[in-house]
Design a protein around this motif. Structure first.
Motif, mmCIF file in Angstrom:
data_model
loop_
_atom_site.group_PDB
_atom_site.id
_atom_site.type_symbol
_atom_site.label_atom_id
_atom_site.label_comp_id
_atom_site.label_asym_id
_atom_site.label_seq_id
_atom_site.Cartn_x
_atom_site.Cartn_y
_atom_site.Cartn_z
ATOM 1 N N SER A 47 0.618 -1.309 -0.280
ATOM 2 C CA SER A 47 -0.131 0.202 -0.030
ATOM 3 C C SER A 47 0.699 1.507 -0.106
ATOM 4 O O SER A 47 0.407 2.202 -0.207
ATOM 5 C CB SER A 47 -1.152 -0.114 0.924
ATOM 6 O OG SER A 47 0.003 0.114 2.328
ATOM 7 N N SER A 48 2.208 1.102 0.291
ATOM 8 C CA SER A 48 3.297 2.472 0.094
ATOM 9 C C SER A 48 4.014 2.113 -1.343
ATOM 10 O O SER A 48 5.068 1.896 -0.968
ATOM 11 C CB SER A 48 3.655 1.982 1.855
ATOM 12 O OG SER A 48 4.772 3.313 1.634
ATOM 13 N N LYS A 49 2.956 3.009 -1.913
ATOM 14 C CA LYS A 49 3.270 2.693 -2.765
ATOM 15 C C LYS A 49 4.922 3.624 -3.415
ATOM 16 O O LYS A 49 5.719 2.557 -4.678
ATOM 17 C CB LYS A 49 2.015 3.143 -4.012
ATOM 18 C CG LYS A 49 1.313 2.300 -4.019
ATOM 19 C CD LYS A 49 0.164 2.654 -5.491
ATOM 20 C CE LYS A 49 -0.371 4.096 -4.812
ATOM 21 N NZ LYS A 49 -0.993 3.348 -3.633
ATOM 22 N N ARG A 50 4.979 4.098 -2.494
ATOM 23 C CA ARG A 50 6.461 4.988 -3.383
ATOM 24 C C ARG A 50 7.512 4.273 -2.368
ATOM 25 O O ARG A 50 8.286 4.811 -2.732
ATOM 26 C CB ARG A 50 5.829 6.664 -3.143
ATOM 27 C CG ARG A 50 5.603 7.367 -2.788
ATOM 28 C CD ARG A 50 4.814 9.069 -3.009
ATOM 29 N NE ARG A 50 4.068 8.969 -4.221
ATOM 30 C CZ ARG A 50 3.142 9.367 -3.817
ATOM 31 N NH1 ARG A 50 2.356 8.450 -2.996
ATOM 32 N NH2 ARG A 50 1.843 10.131 -4.866
ATOM 33 N N ASP A 51 7.114 3.397 -1.875
ATOM 34 C CA ASP A 51 8.108 3.472 -0.434
ATOM 35 C C ASP A 51 8.541 1.356 -1.046
ATOM 36 O O ASP A 51 7.879 1.120 -1.429
ATOM 37 C CB ASP A 51 7.274 2.809 0.872
ATOM 38 C CG ASP A 51 8.787 2.091 2.114
ATOM 39 O OD1 ASP A 51 10.137 1.832 0.921
ATOM 40 O OD2 ASP A 51 8.539 1.620 2.728
ATOM 41 N N ALA A 52 9.904 0.907 -1.665
ATOM 42 C CA ALA A 52 10.684 0.228 -2.469
ATOM 43 C C ALA A 52 10.222 -0.822 -1.767
ATOM 44 O O ALA A 52 10.109 -1.446 -2.394
ATOM 45 C CB ALA A 52 12.259 0.381 -2.463
ATOM 46 N N ARG A 53 10.739 -0.690 -0.501
ATOM 47 C CA ARG A 53 10.468 -1.401 0.545
ATOM 48 C C ARG A 53 8.549 -2.903 0.843
ATOM 49 O O ARG A 53 8.702 -3.746 0.749
ATOM 50 C CB ARG A 53 10.835 -1.531 1.937
ATOM 51 C CG ARG A 53 12.161 -0.956 2.076
ATOM 52 C CD ARG A 53 13.361 -1.216 3.753
ATOM 53 N NE ARG A 53 11.568 -0.040 4.571
ATOM 54 C CZ ARG A 53 11.922 -0.589 5.903
ATOM 55 N NH1 ARG A 53 12.558 -1.247 6.495
ATOM 56 N NH2 ARG A 53 11.197 0.434 6.620
ATOM 57 N N SER A 54 7.825 -1.897 0.482
ATOM 58 C CA SER A 54 6.530 -1.917 0.558
ATOM 59 C C SER A 54 6.470 -2.785 -0.904
ATOM 60 O O SER A 54 5.910 -3.882 -0.843
ATOM 61 C CB SER A 54 5.989 -0.354 0.731
ATOM 62 O OG SER A 54 4.575 -1.396 0.842
ATOM 63 N N ASN A 55 6.820 -2.257 -2.097
ATOM 64 C CA ASN A 55 6.693 -2.422 -3.073
ATOM 65 C C ASN A 55 8.111 -4.619 -3.006
ATOM 66 O O ASN A 55 7.118 -5.396 -3.752
ATOM 67 C CB ASN A 55 7.505 -1.931 -4.542
ATOM 68 C CG ASN A 55 6.871 -0.553 -4.298
ATOM 69 O OD1 ASN A 55 5.762 -0.692 -4.022
ATOM 70 N ND2 ASN A 55 7.424 0.441 -4.787
#
Length: 466
Positions: free
Chosen positions: A135-143
């Protein structure tokens, strides 16, 4: 059944509330909806067994008890999404609806009486969590977390489904009670190898969902990359629903194959305790420590499955219920404090907790109670959760497994005390300001701490519920 209908309808209603473009309405609205669902679910207690969808889903005291845990857990977790409200998160309605829809899957996993219903419940829950992990689309770790979770989850689900197909091929039924009869007295002995392979594949599939070793390898990376709010949901609701489904599968459908699956569960239990506790002990990130801690707690719950010996009621089943509740309460408090601190100090390692005892005594106290409960210290719910499970195992003669679990608990003391050392014995960074905590978060943290203590003082109130 009413809980499933309400959660589905409320999830859709919540999406329409998003059109109001006012996040301030969404949080109290979602909490009110969950409070209604909790009350409606509780009203089904003592009403006997109710069957739905041609007996594919049943509602009984077992379903009501574990549904109550997952709904209550989500209810007390929601206040920690306050930062999304304040920041005007444009997708907040969708996040809340995905949580409600995932609860539908969790309830189906708890109340299933048919293997297809179990599969559908797992998929509803899993798909929602794949989305929330990224859901945190701008966070590479979330992706990265979302991609890993999706790929590993899809692979594990495929193994589970293949196992279901093999079990059906060997028995000719998906219904749990009919499976029990077919497994105990197979009509065709030549199909027994197919049956055992199917059972093993189902254990692997569910073992992935509950983070049991050696199927836990996704857990640390996914927990670390997923936004902390959703990590808390993942580590509590998903695990509770998974173990409720696991216990029902072994106790209702497969007691006749106990000689096959019991050694497998014992081996998974010992490996999960070892890898979970040793992995947590070497972490420098509080969030990754809690991820490995979640793996270790899966090991303690597996002790309950071993001690149950195919019995859905009794000491072991009640121990699993009590442990799930105590673990969920402590974990929500720990992740709640971690989220508040990380949002303010922009770090989720042990150093981020330095000096919290002076700057935010309430946060430090809540984290202390949570860590002590997770460690199994007396006068907390976690102590009696472990006590009930280990006592049930001793009663069944698993002394070696209990001794090993106690040794691993001592390892747990090391890493659970590290946040306490940081909060009370190390100074905060120069210029550190108190972490902002609003009224509803303060009340929630206080209630969680009191509930953990209450479960440790009067455990008999819930210990024999099943």
């Amino acid at each position: 059944m009413t809980s499933i209908i309400l959660l589905s309808v409320f999830g859709i209603i919540n999406l329409f509330l998003g059109f109001l473009r006012s996040n301030k309405v969404l949080l109290p609205g979602a909490m009110l909806l969950l409070l209604i669902v909790f009350g409606v679910n509780l009203a089904d207690w003592g009403q006997g067994t109710q069957s739905f969808y041609n007996s594919m889903l049943v509602v009984d005291n077992y379903t009501v008890a574990f549904t109550g845990i997952v709904v209550l857990t989500t209810l007390v977790l929601l206040p920690f999404s306050r930062s999304y409200v304040v920041a005007g998160e444009p997708n907040l309605a969708e996040y809340y609806s995905l949580l409600l829809f995932s609860l539908v899957g969790a309830v189906m996993m708890i109340g299933y009486n048919h293997l297809i219903m179990l599969f559908v419940g797992i998929e509803i829950l899993s798909v929602s969590m794949y989305v929330l992990a990224g859901s945190s689309k701008r966070d590479a770790r979330s992706n990265e977390a979302a991609l890993k979770y999706f790929l590993m989850g899809a692979f594990a689900t495929g193994i589970l489904l293949f196992g279901v197909a093999l079990v059906y091929g060997a028995t000719g039924t998906f219904v749990l009670s009919e499976l029990s009869t077919a497994v105990a007295a197979p009509a065709n002995a030549s199909l027994q190898p197919m049956l055992y392979i199917g059972i093993l594949m189902m254990i692997i599939g569910i073992g992935f969902k509950v983070s049991a070793a050696p199927f836990h390898f996704w857990t640390p990376d996914v927990y670390e990359g997923t936004p902390t709010f959703f990590t808390a949901f993942m580590s509590t609701v998903v695990k509770t629903a998974g173990f409720a489904a696991f216990l029902k599968l072994l106790a209702v459908a497969l007691p006749g194959a106990q000689g096959f699956w019991l050694p497998t569960i014992q081996a998974m239990c010992a490996l999960t305790l070892l890898l979970g506790n040793v992995g947590a002990a070497v972490q420098t990130s509080t969030k990754r420590m809690l991820a490995y801690s979640s793996v270790s707690h899966a090991g303690y719950l597996l002790i309950g499955l071993v001690a149950s010996r195919g019995n859905l009621t009794g000491e072991a089943a009640s121990g699993i219920f009590f442990y799930s509740l105590a673990y969920s309460v402590a974990t929500i408090a720990a992740f709640g404090v971690l989220k508040l601190v990380a949002d303010h100090r922009q770090r989720d390692d042990y150093a981020g907790l330095n000096g919290l005892g002076k700057t935010n005594p309430l946060l430090a106290f809540s984290m202390t109670v949570a860590m002590l409960s997770l460690a199994g210290i007396p006068l907390t719910g976690g102590f009696f959760g472990k006590f009930f499970l280990l006592a049930a195992a001793v009663g069944q003669g698993y002394i070696g497994l209990v001794v090993f679990a106690l040794v691993m608990s001592m390892v747990g003391l090391y890493y659970y005390l590290r946040p306490l050392i940081a909060m009370y014995l190390r100074p905060a960074e120069e210029g550190a300001t108190p972490v902002p905590v609003d009224g509803i978060q303060t009340v929630t943290l206080a209630l969680l701490a009191l509930l953990s203590i209450a479960l440790g003082i009067v455990p008999g109130f819930l210990s024999g519920i099943l």
